[in-house]
Design an enzyme around this catalytic site. Structure first.
Site, mmCIF file in Angstrom:
data_model
loop_
_atom_site.group_PDB
_atom_site.id
_atom_site.type_symbol
_atom_site.label_atom_id
_atom_site.label_comp_id
_atom_site.label_asym_id
_atom_site.label_seq_id
_atom_site.Cartn_x
_atom_site.Cartn_y
_atom_site.Cartn_z
ATOM 1 N N ASP A 143 8.181 -9.689 10.588
ATOM 2 C CA ASP A 143 7.465 -10.400 9.521
ATOM 3 C C ASP A 143 6.730 -11.619 10.077
ATOM 4 O OD1 ASP A 143 8.326 -8.599 7.721
ATOM 5 O OD2 ASP A 143 9.504 -9.985 6.498
ATOM 6 N N GLU B 267 -3.913 -4.285 9.557
ATOM 7 C CA GLU B 267 -4.437 -5.307 8.645
ATOM 8 C C GLU B 267 -5.856 -5.777 8.970
ATOM 9 O OE1 GLU B 267 -3.188 -5.636 5.923
ATOM 10 O OE2 GLU B 267 -1.116 -4.981 6.177
ATOM 11 N N HIS C 229 -6.107 0.648 2.723
ATOM 12 C CA HIS C 229 -4.960 1.072 3.541
ATOM 13 C C HIS C 229 -4.746 2.592 3.492
ATOM 14 C CE1 HIS C 229 -3.079 -2.379 5.349
ATOM 15 N NE2 HIS C 229 -2.965 -3.041 4.217
ATOM 16 N N HIS D 185 -8.266 -3.897 -1.074
ATOM 17 C CA HIS D 185 -7.468 -4.013 0.151
ATOM 18 C C HIS D 185 -6.413 -2.892 0.222
ATOM 19 C CE1 HIS D 185 -5.528 -6.259 3.486
ATOM 20 N NE2 HIS D 185 -4.439 -5.677 2.999
ATOM 21 N N GLU D 186 -5.629 -2.764 -0.832
ATOM 22 C CA GLU D 186 -4.549 -1.762 -0.798
ATOM 23 C C GLU D 186 -5.121 -0.345 -0.728
ATOM 24 O OE1 GLU D 186 -1.949 -3.160 -0.090
ATOM 25 O OE2 GLU D 186 -2.410 -5.145 -0.880
ATOM 26 N N GLU E 56 0.797 -1.220 0.000
ATOM 27 C CA GLU E 56 0.000 0.000 0.000
ATOM 28 C C GLU E 56 0.831 1.272 0.000
ATOM 29 O OE1 GLU E 56 0.230 -2.307 2.393
ATOM 30 O OE2 GLU E 56 0.262 -1.458 4.400
ATOM 31 N N TYR F 194 -4.770 -10.259 10.100
ATOM 32 C CA TYR F 194 -5.756 -9.956 9.057
ATOM 33 C C TYR F 194 -7.152 -10.437 9.439
ATOM 34 C CZ TYR F 194 -1.836 -9.050 5.849
ATOM 35 O OH TYR F 194 -0.723 -8.553 5.236
HETATM 36 ZN ZN LIG Z 1 -2.688 -5.079 4.022
#
Ligand SMILES: [Zn+2]
Length: 613
Positions: A387, A333, A314, A310-311, A286, A395
């Site tokens: 990460d 998320e 953001h 989705h992006e 994003e 999410y």
């Molecule tokens: Zn995302």
């Protein structure tokens, strides 16, 4: 970022990390940054970089405007693998002193620069290393057009420090201007206001007037062209990809309008999408004003464009109101997944959103089974690579938490609340605790009994799934369940083609096939539905995983081709994991990986190295 992950990461990274706490960044509110924003903090960046495709190195300077409210004698930046050549304060000709601290595998090294109480500018002259983890340099052969090299960055979560010396915490924001010099035949684009035309001198100027955190710093350089899709949206892509991409994303403008109708104005000016070569490790990233997207969403039928929803979402949840640390990642998320499905519902209808919700719930159940203590929404990734927090917990558990609030409070009240949240915290970074406080005073306090109905702290601070989770249901998928039951009873495949219409239905069908599936049954299904030949990456990944598991050899050639050409980690991990489950499979995987690895970004190959080692 869209959908990375899969929980093996936790296992594999966990194993290589029984090391010591990072004593050198103690006292920082963000366990993944060495910086000292309470003493001295960055406010604006003037970046000047030259891109060298021969040496795979960026070189130049980062001129930081800083605020030193405490008269500190030191400002600390994050770096990883950067060669710092000199540091100058403001107009001084003379260099100031600096030290680079001890190196940590994930965090890199703190760059401590000696400053004066009056210092307002710190200019760092530097070069990146050939191993810079954020940068992926592609040869012409690795691009769609095959004629020119390509470079793109991926800064989230803590990789910005591998190409810019910065205070690399999502809790610290700054505006930026940049000048980037590239070979004449290539175009440069950033997470900023972009040129729509090739500049013959190869010098590109960028401006981001809104304060953003470092993980949203982004640059791509390649043989790019622009095509608008409406007045404020458009697509950048290699010339051979551009017509397909512009068609696939033609409804972006509708999505921006739908998003604004839900949660208030889009505040960034333009919304464009850059389609990258296939090695991009994520679905999308994003980056403000310019989403970076994988070409695997170009399915030819607009069936995977929810990634753009989705992006785009953001632009509110994440880029506008940002998680303050990577332990608060669900704020980015979970909210974005909720917002994404609301956009999908507005543009494509309730049935489509319901199918995505059910698929999300399936993924969440798998993740909950595999992630142990990491199933709390509020993460604890200190001492680990953040990460590891990029799982379906952030999410989908985040999504279902918000959905549960929506159900308890009513959609109208919840929408009003969310809109207020995006307004009040616009261009700010927020911790989980700050969000909870905001929720209590702006929604829960107004409605007696609501708090008990939702059980906020159970959702956020406990593992697993609370029993009050909003139920999921899709009429379309119920019909697929009956189809599968019928097929199991009769083994007849004729007619499936007419009854499985959409990508989601086919995906659900593939996932509903029984463990006892045989290669000959796969052959019959394939004859009816032509799944092996599909060009849809979601379908390909699900089907090829089954092909490996049940040794359905007619799909092997396409599986290999897919692994060599696609770099998106979400698709690679399940396939390589499945192959690694048997000795023959693993030998085959290693043979393919030798060819494929040069096409992958470090974000992908670092994980796969662990699977195949
Ligand atoms: Zn995302």
């Amino acid at each position: 970022m869209k959908y990375i992950f899969i929980s093996t990461l936790c296992l594999f990274f966990g194993a290589c990390q029984q090391n010591k706490p990072h004593s050198s960044n103690e006292g920082s509110a963000d366990p993944h940054s060495y910086s000292n924003p309470q003493q001295a903090v960055v406010k604006h960046l003037d970046l000047d970089l030259k891109v060298d495709f021969e040496s795979h190195i960026l070189s130049g300077r980062a001129e930081w405007t800083i605020e030193n409210g405490t008269n500190s004698d030191t400002i600390i930046f994050d770096t990883r693998g950067l060669k710092i050549e000199k540091v100058v304060l403001g107009e001084d000709v003379k260099e100031t002193s600096f030290t680079l601290g001890k190196e940590d595998k994930f965090l890199g090294q703190p760059l401590k620069v000696h400053i004066k109480p009056s210092s307002t500018k710190v200019t760092i002259w530097y070069k990146t290393s050939e191993e810079a983890a954020a940068l992926q340099w592609l040869t012409p052969a690795q691009t769609a057009g095959k004629k020119h090299p390509f470079l793109f960055t991926q800064s989230q979560a803590i990789l910005a420090r591998t190409w810019i010396p910065c205070q690399d915490s999502p809790g610290i924001r700054f505006t930026y201007n940049a000048v980037v010099t590239v070979p004449h035949e290539l175009m440069a684009v950033m997470s900023a206001e972009n040129s729509q035309k090739l500049r013959t001198d190869g010098v590109y100027h960028f401006k981001q007037v809104h304060a953003i955190p470092s993980y949203l710093m982004a640059l791509a350089v390649g043989d790019l062209q622009f095509q608008k899709t409406d007045e404020r949206t458009g697509v950048y892509a290699e010339p051979v990809t551009l017509p397909k991409a512009a068609w696939e994303f033609a409804e972006m403008g509708k999505m921006v309008n739908a998003a604004e109708k839900l949660y208030g104005p889009y505040r960034w000016g333009r919304y464009d999408v850059l389609v990258l070569p296939p090695s991009f490790p994520f679905g999308g990233m994003e980056n403000p004003m310019l989403t970076f997207a994988t070409p695997t969403v170009i399915a030819g039928d607009r069936s995977l464009v929810s990634l753009i929803a989705h992006e785009l979402a953001h632009s509110w949840s994440g880029n506008l109101v940002t998680n303050a640390t990577w332990n608060d990642f669900w704020l980015n998320e979970g909210f974005t997944t909720y917002f994404e499905r609301r956009i999908v519902e507005a543009v494509y209808g309730r049935e489509e959103a319901e199918m995505q919700e059910v698929l999300g719930f399936q993924a969440l159940k798998e993740s909950i089974g595999e992630s142990g203590d990491d199933t709390k929404l509020k993460g604890n990734f200190a001492g680990r690579d953040p990460d590891e927090g990029m799982t379906d917990i952030a999410y989908e558990k985040g999504y279902f938490f918000l959905k549960t609030i929506e159900r308890a409070a009513g959609r109208e009240a919840f929408d009003k609340f969310l809109k207020g949240y995006f307004d009040q915290d616009a261009f700010k970074s927020v911790t989980t605790e700050e969000f909870v406080k905001y929720l209590e005073s702006n929604l829960l306090a107004k409605n007696a009994g609501l708090s008990d109905k939702i059980g906020v702290s159970g959702w956020i601070y406990q593992t697993g799934l609370p029993s009050n989770i909003a139920p999921v249901n899709s009429g379309k998928f119920k019909a697929i369940d009956s189809l599968v039951a019928q097929w199991k009873a009769t083994n007849k495949t004729a007619g499936l083609r007419d009854r499985i219409k959409t990508t989601n239905e086919l995906l659900y069908f593939i996932k509903a096939l029984p463990e006892s599936l045989s290669a000959s049954q796969m052959a019959l299904i394939d004859k009816e539905l032509a799944i092996t030949k599909s060009g849809n990456a979601e379908i390909q990944c699900a089907w090829y995983t089954l092909a490996v598991r049940h040794q359905y050899k007619p799909a092997y050639a396409r599986t290999e081709e897919f692994l060599v050409n696609v770099g998106r980690r979400k698709f690679l991990l399940p396939l390589y994991k499945e192959m690694a489950a048997t000795p023959e499979g693993k030998a085959w995987a290693i043979q393919i990986y030798k060819k494929a690895r040069p096409n992958y970004h470090s974000v992908s190959y670092n994980t796969i190295d662990q699977i195949l080692k």
